[in-house]
Design an enzyme around this catalytic site. Structure first.
Site, PDB file in Angstrom:
ATOM      1  N   ASP A 275     -10.698   2.544 -10.039  1.00 59.55           N
ATOM      2  CA  ASP A 275     -10.643   1.904  -8.739  1.00 59.55           C
ATOM      3  C   ASP A 275      -9.774   0.682  -8.998  1.00 59.55           C
ATOM      4  O   ASP A 275     -10.234  -0.278  -9.635  1.00 59.55           O
ATOM      5  CB  ASP A 275     -12.037   1.471  -8.266  1.00 59.55           C
ATOM      6  CG  ASP A 275     -11.974   0.826  -6.886  1.00 59.55           C
ATOM      7  OD1 ASP A 275     -10.995   0.112  -6.622  1.00 59.55           O
ATOM      8  OD2 ASP A 275     -12.882   1.042  -6.075  1.00 59.55           O
ATOM      9  N   HIS A 276      -8.528   0.703  -8.534  1.00 57.31           N
ATOM     10  CA  HIS A 276      -7.599  -0.331  -9.012  1.00 57.31           C
ATOM     11  C   HIS A 276      -8.026  -1.738  -8.571  1.00 57.31           C
ATOM     12  O   HIS A 276      -7.599  -2.715  -9.147  1.00 57.31           O
ATOM     13  CB  HIS A 276      -6.156  -0.014  -8.605  1.00 57.31           C
ATOM     14  CG  HIS A 276      -5.833  -0.300  -7.172  1.00 57.31           C
ATOM     15  ND1 HIS A 276      -6.153   0.552  -6.155  1.00 57.31           N
ATOM     16  CD2 HIS A 276      -5.216  -1.348  -6.578  1.00 57.31           C
ATOM     17  CE1 HIS A 276      -5.750   0.031  -5.007  1.00 57.31           C
ATOM     18  NE2 HIS A 276      -5.166  -1.122  -5.224  1.00 57.31           N
TER      19      HIS A 276
ATOM     20  N   LYS B 108      -5.586  -0.765   8.743  1.00 52.81           N
ATOM     21  CA  LYS B 108      -4.132  -0.766   8.519  1.00 52.81           C
ATOM     22  C   LYS B 108      -3.453  -1.367   9.739  1.00 52.81           C
ATOM     23  O   LYS B 108      -4.024  -1.385  10.825  1.00 52.81           O
ATOM     24  CB  LYS B 108      -3.634   0.656   8.283  1.00 52.81           C
ATOM     25  CG  LYS B 108      -4.130   1.241   6.965  1.00 52.81           C
ATOM     26  CD  LYS B 108      -3.274   2.389   6.494  1.00 52.81           C
ATOM     27  CE  LYS B 108      -3.770   2.976   5.184  1.00 52.81           C
ATOM     28  NZ  LYS B 108      -3.520   2.138   4.013  1.00 52.81           N
TER      29      LYS B 108
ATOM     30  N   HIS C 225     -13.134   0.745  -2.714  1.00 50.44           N
ATOM     31  CA  HIS C 225     -12.841  -0.681  -2.874  1.00 50.44           C
ATOM     32  C   HIS C 225     -13.894  -1.588  -2.215  1.00 50.44           C
ATOM     33  O   HIS C 225     -14.369  -2.539  -2.831  1.00 50.44           O
ATOM     34  CB  HIS C 225     -11.463  -1.015  -2.291  1.00 50.44           C
ATOM     35  CG  HIS C 225     -10.373  -0.087  -2.743  1.00 50.44           C
ATOM     36  ND1 HIS C 225     -10.306   0.401  -4.033  1.00 50.44           N
ATOM     37  CD2 HIS C 225      -9.309   0.455  -2.095  1.00 50.44           C
ATOM     38  CE1 HIS C 225      -9.247   1.185  -4.145  1.00 50.44           C
ATOM     39  NE2 HIS C 225      -8.633   1.243  -2.989  1.00 50.44           N
TER      40      HIS C 225
HETATM   41  C1  BG6 Z   1      -5.412   2.489  -1.911  1.00 49.40           C
HETATM   42  C2  BG6 Z   1      -5.457   3.175  -0.576  1.00 49.40           C
HETATM   43  O1  BG6 Z   1      -6.504   2.866  -2.693  1.00 49.40           O
HETATM   44  O2  BG6 Z   1      -5.455   1.078  -1.723  1.00 49.40           O
HETATM   45  C3  BG6 Z   1      -4.307   2.709   0.301  1.00 49.40           C
HETATM   46  O3  BG6 Z   1      -5.354   4.570  -0.774  1.00 49.40           O
HETATM   47  C4  BG6 Z   1      -4.298   1.207   0.401  1.00 49.40           C
HETATM   48  O4  BG6 Z   1      -4.393   3.290   1.594  1.00 49.40           O
HETATM   49  C5  BG6 Z   1      -4.360   0.570  -0.989  1.00 49.40           C
HETATM   50  O5  BG6 Z   1      -3.096   0.827   1.049  1.00 49.40           O
HETATM   51  C6  BG6 Z   1      -4.536  -0.928  -0.894  1.00 49.40           C
HETATM   52  O6  BG6 Z   1      -4.408  -1.490  -2.165  1.00 49.40           O
HETATM   53  P1  BG6 Z   1      -3.894  -2.968  -2.373  1.00 49.40           P
HETATM   54  O7  BG6 Z   1      -3.927  -3.180  -3.848  1.00 49.40           O
HETATM   55  O8  BG6 Z   1      -2.510  -3.041  -1.798  1.00 49.40           O
HETATM   56  O9  BG6 Z   1      -4.848  -3.845  -1.616  1.00 49.40           O
END
Ligand code: BG6
Length: 502
Positions: free
Chosen positions: A185-186, A338, A248
């Site tokens: 989960d980045h 979004k 997230h």
């Molecule tokens: C991803 C989603 O996991 O996270 C995307 O699939 C989203 O839809 C993105 O835009 C958002 O990540 P960050 O790091 O830009 O907040």
């Protein structure tokens, strides 16, 4: 221990990327590995082997990665160190479902490594191929750890619902142990997300008030300015709950709500997170009307690749409760969408108002409650809002912010990309910032009934919102119903006017 000392302990490693011709490898993975290499944090004996269906040569693979560095990382000309690094980039075209191609992969690995080596298998291919890749790895004994460790890294989405996530976990456990599986989960790789734990547990002044006695409510906002872009094929039909909340937002919730673990180890941390998820009060499908808002930005249905009658939600807001001793009765409001006005991720804690106001105040005046905002992106930092006396005035008060900004505090030091930290952790065998199998299933267990409610007959109305707004008006009404308002505390502003006091 510093990253550099940890790197000394690592040895020969091969990084296999399934789906290496795709966006993720080009935008994130290889740039992160290159940056780690430049910082001297990769083992000397290191290589990347890209595996994907496109019939590319190694040269074409490298060229594609070079374009990515230029396009997404502002490199106008490639540094000398890239030339050296790119010699370690290899490519093998293959089909994820073809056992012969996995034999070729095994041969190629042996040829490139020429001896024992550790291996990371990174799943960056479309998720429908994950079961094939797991099978291929298992059938060719590619996960046996007789000549080095073997680790699997899996990108989201991990399943589409609880049942599919459970099936994928089961398939993984047939060929690998949980300690070999790193579910990404980045958000957990973001420095400021990790700082939530440091803030809570390395300071003693906040912990005593971090509970239902002092906290009125918590807001977690992940607002994006971008729309669906070129990802309609994935996003349409998936929507914001599966794309953002299941992973997230619930991860952020666990970090805010968890009890202090006794040590900073992967299992101690993850056990506490699991306890939070278990304590989240389920929202049944028929209850989604009162506990959530779903929205779609105007123009979404005209985006390329989107069904013109799509009911997919691009915005969501939820009210969740964590049924335990610490949080009973404290609402957690989560929202994400979004095409909103700003890109901003923040956690806001609104404290309760003082129980008694001794200052002379106008009959209609109210004391603004204290707010603590953890600003996760883009202006990383912390704001604490409190009341001060306006000078030369008998009793007028005003809210002021005490602010901390990473950009000022650390001499302009660049905050590294989340993937850098995560990839290094995989190679060091530290799973603290990865999602354990039980955690992912619990998170699906929370969002599945909400998604079912949204798709069922008693769904809350799909509220349309303008691009560049803060989401549908229904989201403000939802908060107003509880006597509250959405607040952006990080250098932003409240979308619904000044802070409202109950
Ligand atoms: C991803 C989603 O996991 O996270 C995307 O699939 C989203 O839809 C993105 O835009 C958002 O990540 P960050 O790091 O830009 O907040």
């Amino acid at each position: 221990m510093s990253f550099d000392r940890l790197a000394e302990r690592a040895n020969a490693t091969t990084f296999v990327i399934f789906g290496a011709s795709g966006d993720l490898a080009q935008r994130k993975l290889v740039p992160a590995l290159f940056s780690l290499r430049s910082k001297g944090r990769l083992p000397t004996d290191f290589r990347v082997l890209g595996f994907a269906t496109r019939p590319w040569s190694a040269e074409e693979f490298r060229r594609n990665l070079e374009e990515g560095l230029k396009r997404y990382h502002g490199q106008t000309s490639l540094p000398e160190s890239w030339v050296e690094f790119s010699r370690h980039l290899h490519y093998l075209p293959g089909n994820f479902a073809d056992p012969n191609d996995f034999s070729r992969l095994a041969q190629e690995l042996r040829a490139l490594e020429g001896g024992p080596a550790n291996r990371v298998f990174y799943f960056a291919a479309p998720p429908r191929y994950y079961p094939d890749i797991v099978r291929g790895l298992g059938e060719h004994q590619l996960l046996s750890e007789s000549s080095g460790w073997r680790r699997i890294v899996i990108e989201k989405p991990f399943g589409r619902d609880l049942a599919s996530a459970h099936d994928l976990n089961r398939a993984l456990y047939e060929v690998a142990g949980e300690d070999q599986v790193y579910r990404i989960d980045h958000y957990l790789g973001k420095e400021t997300v990790q700082n939530v734990l440091v803030f809570r547990f390395a300071n003693s002044i906040f912990e005593p008030i971090w509970n239902r006695n002092y906290v009125d409510h918590v807001q977690i906002t992940v607002a994006e300015q971008l729309g669906v872009e070129h990802r309609a094929k994935y996003y349409d039909g998936v929507g914001v709950v599966r794309d953002m909340f299941q992973n997230h937002l619930l991860q952020l919730l666990t970090l805010v709500a968890m009890e202090p673990p006794s040590s900073f180890t992967a299992d101690a941390l993850r056990n506490e997170k699991v306890k939070v998820l278990r304590a989240v009060r389920p929202i049944a499908p028929r209850e989604t009307k009162v506990n959530s808002v779903r929205g779609q930005y105007l123009g979404y249905r005209e985006e390329p690749g989107v069904d013109p009658n799509s009911e997919t939600a691009t915005f969501g807001a939820l009210r969740l409760f964590v049924d335990n001793w610490r949080w009973q009765g404290v609402p957690f409001y989560l929202r994400s969408g979004k095409e909103l006005r700003e890109k901003a991720t923040e956690v806001l804690i609104q404290f309760k108002c003082p129980p008694h106001v001794m200052f002379p105040m106008a009959a209609d005046a109210e004391i603004t409650p204290n707010l603590l905002s953890l600003c996760l992106q883009p202006d990383e930092g912390i704001h604490l809002r409190f009341e001060v006396k306006v000078p030369d005035n008998q009793a007028e008060m005003r809210s002021m912010d005490m602010e901390f900004h990473y950009r000022d505090a650390f001499g302009g030091m660049a905050i590294p990309e989340a993937y850098e930290r995560l990839l290094l952790d995989v190679m060091q065998g530290d799973a603290s910032l990865f999602v354990r199998g039980d955690q992912i299933e619990l998170a699906w267990g929370i969002v599945d009934p909400i998604q079912a409610g949204w798709e069922g007959e008693q769904a809350p109305a799909l509220s349309m919102y303008e691009r560049g707004s803060w989401g549908p008006a229904a989201a403000d009404t939802f908060m107003a119903h509880d006597g509250r308002a959405w607040i952006m505390g990080c250098g932003g502003h409240s979308p619904s006017g000044p802070v409202r006091v109950r």
